[in-house]
Design an enzyme around this catalytic site. Structure first.
Site, mmCIF file in Angstrom:
data_model
loop_
_atom_site.group_PDB
_atom_site.id
_atom_site.type_symbol
_atom_site.label_atom_id
_atom_site.label_comp_id
_atom_site.label_asym_id
_atom_site.label_seq_id
_atom_site.Cartn_x
_atom_site.Cartn_y
_atom_site.Cartn_z
ATOM 1 N N SER A 80 -7.901 0.079 -5.334
ATOM 2 C CA SER A 80 -7.739 0.764 -3.875
ATOM 3 C C SER A 80 -6.525 1.669 -3.954
ATOM 4 O O SER A 80 -6.606 2.724 -4.970
ATOM 5 C CB SER A 80 -7.711 -0.313 -2.861
ATOM 6 O OG SER A 80 -7.362 0.380 -1.402
ATOM 7 N N ASP A 110 -6.360 8.160 -3.037
ATOM 8 C CA ASP A 110 -5.785 7.170 -3.583
ATOM 9 C C ASP A 110 -6.618 6.766 -4.616
ATOM 10 O O ASP A 110 -7.565 7.580 -4.939
ATOM 11 C CB ASP A 110 -5.697 5.859 -2.616
ATOM 12 C CG ASP A 110 -7.179 5.604 -2.020
ATOM 13 O OD1 ASP A 110 -7.855 6.424 -2.095
ATOM 14 O OD2 ASP A 110 -7.249 4.271 -1.519
ATOM 15 N N ASP A 159 -9.170 4.647 -5.581
ATOM 16 C CA ASP A 159 -10.422 4.715 -5.384
ATOM 17 C C ASP A 159 -11.201 5.843 -4.519
ATOM 18 O O ASP A 159 -12.271 5.950 -4.170
ATOM 19 C CB ASP A 159 -11.187 3.367 -4.905
ATOM 20 C CG ASP A 159 -10.636 2.994 -3.474
ATOM 21 O OD1 ASP A 159 -9.696 3.677 -2.831
ATOM 22 O OD2 ASP A 159 -10.942 1.816 -2.860
ATOM 23 N N ASP A 216 -11.202 6.900 -1.544
ATOM 24 C CA ASP A 216 -11.572 6.804 -0.150
ATOM 25 C C ASP A 216 -10.755 7.432 0.930
ATOM 26 O O ASP A 216 -11.099 7.392 2.055
ATOM 27 C CB ASP A 216 -12.044 5.220 0.414
ATOM 28 C CG ASP A 216 -11.038 4.329 0.225
ATOM 29 O OD1 ASP A 216 -9.926 4.604 -0.066
ATOM 30 O OD2 ASP A 216 -11.571 3.077 0.304
#
Length: 353
Positions: free
Chosen positions: A5, A147, A149, A151
């Site tokens: 993440s 970031d 990942d 999203d």
């Protein structure tokens, strides 16, 4: 998917999605976790081995299809814009520069050399220092930070000032209302959104629906009520007509498209809302389960809310993953916010420690 993440590489974990790219319901995630815990602590598990595990296949055409989708949903091109992209050495490192370039922007990239170890390492949406410096150095119109990942999307205006998720939501809300795509004249956000965002939406005649903290709760509200736009202050923005969850590249593209369409700077567009001073204190090593039942804490919160009046607010929230309580205070004056937040943090420590 495997994902850290917005965190560093040692925090990599496994994230499950349902068919079609949708997040799982809380109950299903709980069932998966319960089964895992049973087998981790010794219950027999007839799990697949060797060839029974499955196969890994590259889906090469997926890249082009995804980029084509991103370009296809843009309301206008980005010609004439110079944009710095910080890819956090993560999932957007190839896709985001390609999409912005195909949309017509002049692109400068940083943090776009993932090696499996450097994800979010001093870069990306949780570390905006490099992006701020790069935007000013290159005389760019704006900067976009994802970031690991991909999203999330945070932004930087041409002066190097941060534009957070609340401001991005505000800009996109007005753009979508103008285009007739903001269903119900409503935006969904969490209780952590800045009070300035709420006041701006009220001033613009838009409805704000607030949920518990977490993009899954924003998404649940959007799907249940048919709303088109929602997100978090952290930059996790959901445009439900074009994605099943937060997509930082899509968010960045739509934000840049608004800059290109209006001819206004990002700083001008973001000025639709004024961020009220917000202080967040993490109080560690306390019994977070007693936040809702402590009379001493409830009295302290009531007194703080009385002092702040209509120009401020208080939010106490137990962390979902750590033994700590988050104390958030907003006020028109930064020193008042800091004073009230510290006073509440001291009460949390004494009452729950």
């Amino acid at each position: 998917m495997l994902s850290a993440s917005h965190n560093a590489m040692p925090d990599n974990g496994i994230k499950f999605f349902a068919r079609g790219g949708h997040k799982l319901a809380d109950e299903l995630e709980d069932r998966i976790e319960a089964v895992y815990e049973e087998h981790r602590t010794g219950a027999p598990w007839d799990r697949p081995t060797g060839a029974g595990v499955g196969r890994v296949r590259d889906y090469d055409e997926g890249f082009d299809k995804y980029v084509a989708h991103l370009i296809g949903v843009l309301p206008n091109r980005l010609d004439g814009l110079k944009i710095v992209l910080d890819e956090a050495h993560g999932a957007a490192s190839r896709v985001s520069p390609e999409a912005f370039s195909r949309a017509g922007a002049e692109v400068i990239t940083i943090g776009a050399e993932p090696d499996g170890l450097n994800i979010n390492d001093g870069c990306g949406s949780t570390h905006l220092e490099m992006l701020k410096a790069a935007v000013v150095e290159h005389g760019a119109d704006l900067g976009i930070a994802h970031d690991g990942d991909a999203d999330r999307c945070l932004a930087v205006d041409h002066t190097g000032a941060e534009v957070d998720g609340d401001q991005i939501l505000a800009v996109l809300a007005l753009a979508m209302r103008e285009a007739g795509t903001l269903r119900g004249e409503t935006v969904v956000a969490t209780v952590m959104s800045n009070l300035g965002f709420k006041l701006a939406m009220e001033r613009e005649g838009l409805t704000l629906v607030q949920t518990a903290v977490g993009d899954r709760y924003v998404l649940e509200s959007m799907k249940e009520n048919g709303f088109a736009l929602g997100g978090e202050q952290s930059g996790h923005v959901i445009v439900l007509d074009h994605a099943t969850t937060g997509d930082g590249t899509l968010t960045g593209l739509m934000l840049a498209a608004r800059v290109a369409a209006t001819g206004k700077s990002l700083a001008e567009l973001a000025a639709v809302m004024e961020r009220l001073p917000q202080i967040l204190i993490n109080v560690k090593d306390v019994d977070k389960s007693r936040v809702a039942t402590s009379g001493e804490l409830a009295a302290a919160v009531t007194e703080a809310e009385r002092e702040l009046g209509s120009t401020g607010r208080v939010l106490l929230r137990s962390s979902g993953t750590e033994p700590l309580v988050r104390v958030m205070v907003e006020a028109a004056d930064i020193e008042q916010a800091r004073s009230v937040a510290q006073r509440l943090a001291d009460v949390v420590k004494s009452a729950l420690g």
